[in-house]
Motif scaffolding. Structure first.
Motif, PDB file in Angstrom:
ATOM      1  N   VAL A 181      13.951  92.892   5.790  1.00  0.00           N
ATOM      2  CA  VAL A 181      14.800  93.698   4.843  1.00  0.00           C
ATOM      3  C   VAL A 181      15.834  94.160   5.659  1.00  0.00           C
ATOM      4  N   ASN A 219      18.989  96.707   5.417  1.00  0.00           N
ATOM      5  CA  ASN A 219      19.432  97.906   4.990  1.00  0.00           C
ATOM      6  C   ASN A 219      20.981  97.872   5.475  1.00  0.00           C
ATOM      7  N   CYS A 220      21.784  98.223   4.414  1.00  0.00           N
ATOM      8  CA  CYS A 220      23.343  98.076   4.766  1.00  0.00           C
ATOM      9  C   CYS A 220      23.742  99.253   3.985  1.00  0.00           C
ATOM     10  N   VAL A 252      26.988  94.514   3.725  1.00  0.00           N
ATOM     11  CA  VAL A 252      26.355  93.502   2.991  1.00  0.00           C
ATOM     12  C   VAL A 252      27.021  92.242   3.208  1.00  0.00           C
ATOM     13  N   GLN A 301      16.140  89.951   3.124  1.00  0.00           N
ATOM     14  CA  GLN A 301      16.798  90.527   1.863  1.00  0.00           C
ATOM     15  C   GLN A 301      17.645  91.607   2.357  1.00  0.00           C
ATOM     16  N   VAL A 360      20.210  94.384   1.588  1.00  0.00           N
ATOM     17  CA  VAL A 360      20.129  95.326   0.535  1.00  0.00           C
ATOM     18  C   VAL A 360      21.046  96.403   0.772  1.00  0.00           C
ATOM     19  N   PRO A 361      22.137  97.085  -0.083  1.00  0.00           N
ATOM     20  CA  PRO A 361      22.691  98.101   0.168  1.00  0.00           C
ATOM     21  C   PRO A 361      21.665  99.420   0.091  1.00  0.00           C
ATOM     22  N   VAL A 362      21.785 100.445   0.779  1.00  0.00           N
ATOM     23  CA  VAL A 362      20.984 101.657   0.539  1.00  0.00           C
ATOM     24  C   VAL A 362      21.179 102.294  -0.595  1.00  0.00           C
ATOM     25  N   TYR A 376      18.454 101.756  -3.450  1.00  0.00           N
ATOM     26  CA  TYR A 376      17.162 102.571  -3.659  1.00  0.00           C
ATOM     27  C   TYR A 376      17.374 103.967  -4.406  1.00  0.00           C
TER      28      TYR A 376
END
Length: 84
Positions: free
Chosen positions: A4, A6-7, A13, A41, A43-45, A48
């Motif tokens: 993963v 995280n962006c 992204v 994957q 994913v923009p933070v 979450y």
């Protein structure tokens, strides 16, 4: 094995997606396979926070939006979260 990434924002992204996708194959929900066959994957933070919101209806709208995406779109996810 999958990773993963995280962006912080959509720019990150987009940048990471383009770099990892070079020679690879995109999938859905922010997943792609790079040219070496490794799954990622991206994913923009912000995702979450939206998915873990106490507003379960908003979180579900975000999940529904996410399921229709290939590369994740922060603006569209936030729009889904804010809609009623």
């Amino acid at each position: 094995v999958s990773f993963v990434a995280n962006c912080a924002d959509q720019f990150e992204v987009d940048r990471l997606w383009a770099a990892l996708l070079e020679g690879g194959q995109e999938s859905q929900c922010g997943w792609l396979t790079d040219k070496y066959g490794v799954s990622w994957q991206v994913v923009p933070v912000a995702l979450y926070d939206m998915l873990n919101s106490p507003d379960r209806a908003a979180a579900q709208r975000v999940m529904n939006a996410l399921l229709g995406m290939v590369k994740l779109d922060v603006t569209a996810l936030r729009k889904a979260y804010a809609s009623s």
